[in-house]
Scaffold this motif. Structure first.
Motif, mmCIF file in Angstrom:
data_model
loop_
_atom_site.group_PDB
_atom_site.id
_atom_site.type_symbol
_atom_site.label_atom_id
_atom_site.label_comp_id
_atom_site.label_asym_id
_atom_site.label_seq_id
_atom_site.Cartn_x
_atom_site.Cartn_y
_atom_site.Cartn_z
ATOM 1 N N GLU A 1 99.492 -18.778 -46.646
ATOM 2 C CA GLU A 1 100.380 -19.317 -47.683
ATOM 3 C C GLU A 1 99.614 -20.172 -48.679
ATOM 4 O OE1 GLU A 1 103.897 -19.704 -49.678
ATOM 5 O OE2 GLU A 1 103.443 -18.442 -47.921
ATOM 6 N N GLY A 2 98.631 -21.012 -48.187
ATOM 7 C CA GLY A 2 97.822 -21.845 -49.086
ATOM 8 C C GLY A 2 96.997 -20.995 -50.029
ATOM 9 N N ARG A 3 96.416 -19.907 -49.498
ATOM 10 C CA ARG A 3 95.631 -19.024 -50.368
ATOM 11 C C ARG A 3 96.514 -18.417 -51.447
ATOM 12 N NH1 ARG A 3 92.999 -17.692 -45.423
ATOM 13 N NH2 ARG A 3 94.407 -15.933 -45.126
ATOM 14 N N ARG A 4 97.705 -18.026 -51.086
ATOM 15 C CA ARG A 4 98.596 -17.446 -52.092
ATOM 16 C C ARG A 4 98.969 -18.477 -53.160
ATOM 17 N NH1 ARG A 4 100.551 -14.769 -47.447
ATOM 18 N NH2 ARG A 4 102.134 -16.365 -47.068
ATOM 19 N N GLU A 5 99.219 -19.728 -52.767
ATOM 20 C CA GLU A 5 99.555 -20.768 -53.749
ATOM 21 C C GLU A 5 98.389 -21.025 -54.694
ATOM 22 O OE1 GLU A 5 102.330 -22.213 -54.405
ATOM 23 O OE2 GLU A 5 103.452 -21.167 -52.829
ATOM 24 N N ARG A 6 97.153 -21.110 -54.141
ATOM 25 C CA ARG A 6 95.982 -21.358 -54.988
ATOM 26 C C ARG A 6 95.769 -20.212 -55.962
ATOM 27 N NH1 ARG A 6 94.076 -23.465 -50.053
ATOM 28 N NH2 ARG A 6 93.045 -21.508 -49.550
ATOM 29 N N LYS A 7 96.039 -19.016 -55.533
ATOM 30 C CA LYS A 7 95.887 -17.867 -56.421
ATOM 31 C C LYS A 7 96.877 -17.959 -57.583
ATOM 32 C CE LYS A 7 95.847 -12.835 -56.380
ATOM 33 N NZ LYS A 7 96.016 -11.614 -55.552
ATOM 34 N N LYS A 8 98.116 -18.350 -57.233
ATOM 35 C CA LYS A 8 99.116 -18.491 -58.303
ATOM 36 C C LYS A 8 98.710 -19.577 -59.299
ATOM 37 C CE LYS A 8 103.038 -16.914 -55.566
ATOM 38 N NZ LYS A 8 104.354 -17.308 -54.986
ATOM 39 N N ASP A 9 98.143 -20.725 -58.818
ATOM 40 C CA ASP A 9 97.708 -21.805 -59.716
ATOM 41 C C ASP A 9 96.617 -21.321 -60.643
ATOM 42 O OD1 ASP A 9 99.516 -23.452 -58.498
ATOM 43 O OD2 ASP A 9 98.064 -24.377 -57.120
#
Length: 303
Positions: free
Chosen positions: A252-260
């Motif tokens: 989930e953290g990787r997905r959030e960082r990708k979105k940022d």
């Protein structure tokens, strides 16, 4: 008493004999039978008379006497047992036709009762041996539908006795187990079987269940080599759950960082586009300021 021409070397049951005429008398209980050989007859001694003759006994001589001409074999001169071809036996007599109510049987050479309507071939006493097409034979009678406890045999066109399934006794219950193991669980199953002794016919009663099971309690709750049992298993399950949650959180953290990062790239692109538009507008304005001023009189550029 000596018999003229008799021979003392008789054989084959002869008591007295002749070289020319064969046996002249027989030993006790034997029948003398005259065989024709050309123009003469030769006597032989037999234990019983041949077909077409019947035996008569007397204190002096046992002889074979010929049956009546229409009789093929007989018990005596008045009682025929089988008729010659073209004659039919009825009450010990051979007749050329049968009395009313009876029909001639060429196979048996007898007068037999007329077959019933459903019967294609029959014997004495209305006993059917073959039924008409579509009917089934049972105990000398023809049936459209076989009686209870019998079933139709379409190959033989007969009613055959039904055969019901028969099974043996139940075997012993198997050890209590679950998934092939006798430990590691609280509840398991026991099974038992029995064999089929007689398989049923097409219309016979089917076989009952030959396999059954029941629930049971396993005596051994832990299997060898399991350590502390269920507690160790529960701790292992919790560790696996924690590891899965950690992996899910990391994902989930990787997905959030990708979105940022995607949002930042989008904002940087918007800012660059705005700056490019401002620069273009400034160049356009500078170009307009450098254009020459035309004189009102229509002459050349103003000085």
């Amino acid at each position: 008493m000596e018999i003229p021409g008799a021979s003392s070397g008789c054989q084959g049951g002869c008591l007295t004999c002749s070289d020319y005429n064969g046996c002249l008398s027989c030993k006790p209980r034997l029948f003398i039978f005259l065989e024709r050989n050309g123009m003469r007859q030769i006597g032989v001694c037999l234990p019983s008379c041949p077909s077409g003759f019947y035996g008569t006994r007397s204190p002096d001589r046992n002889t074979c006497t010929k049956c009546r001409p229409e009789c093929d074999s007989c018990f005596n001169k008045n009682l025929c047992m089988r008729c010659r071809a073209g004659y039919y036996l009825h009450l010990g007599k051979c007749q050329e036709s049968c009395p009313e109510g009876l029909v001639c049987s060429d196979t048996q050479r007898e007068c037999v009762p007329k077959c019933p309507a459903d019967c294609d071939a029959c014997l004495i006493n209305d006993t059917c041996t073959r039924c008409r097409p579509g009917l089934y034979l049972l105990l000398g009678k023809c049936h459209h539908v076989c009686p209870d406890e019998f079933e139709p045999n379409d190959k033989l066109m007969e009613c055959s006795l039904q055969v019901h399934c028969a099974v043996g006794e139940w075997g012993e219950w198997s050890p209590c187990s679950r998934s092939g193991k006798t430990c590691g669980f609280k509840w398991g199953e026991e099974t038992r079987t029995r064999e089929v002794v007689q398989f049923p016919s097409a219309y016979g009663k089917p076989c009952p269940p030959i396999w059954e099971k029941k629930e049971c309690v396993l005596k051994r709750r832990r299997c060898p080599g399991q350590g502390k049992g269920r507690k160790g298993e529960r701790r292992g399950e919790r560790r696996n759950q924690d590891n899965r949650r950690d992996k899910d959180s990391q994902g989930e953290g990787r997905r959030e960082r990708k979105k940022d990062r995607e949002r930042e790239r989008g904002e940087a692109g918007d800012q660059e586009d705005s700056e490019n538009r401002n620069k273009t507008e400034q160049r356009r304005r500078r170009g307009q300021n450098r254009d020459p001023v035309v004189s009102p009189e229509g002459g050349g550029p103003a000085q």
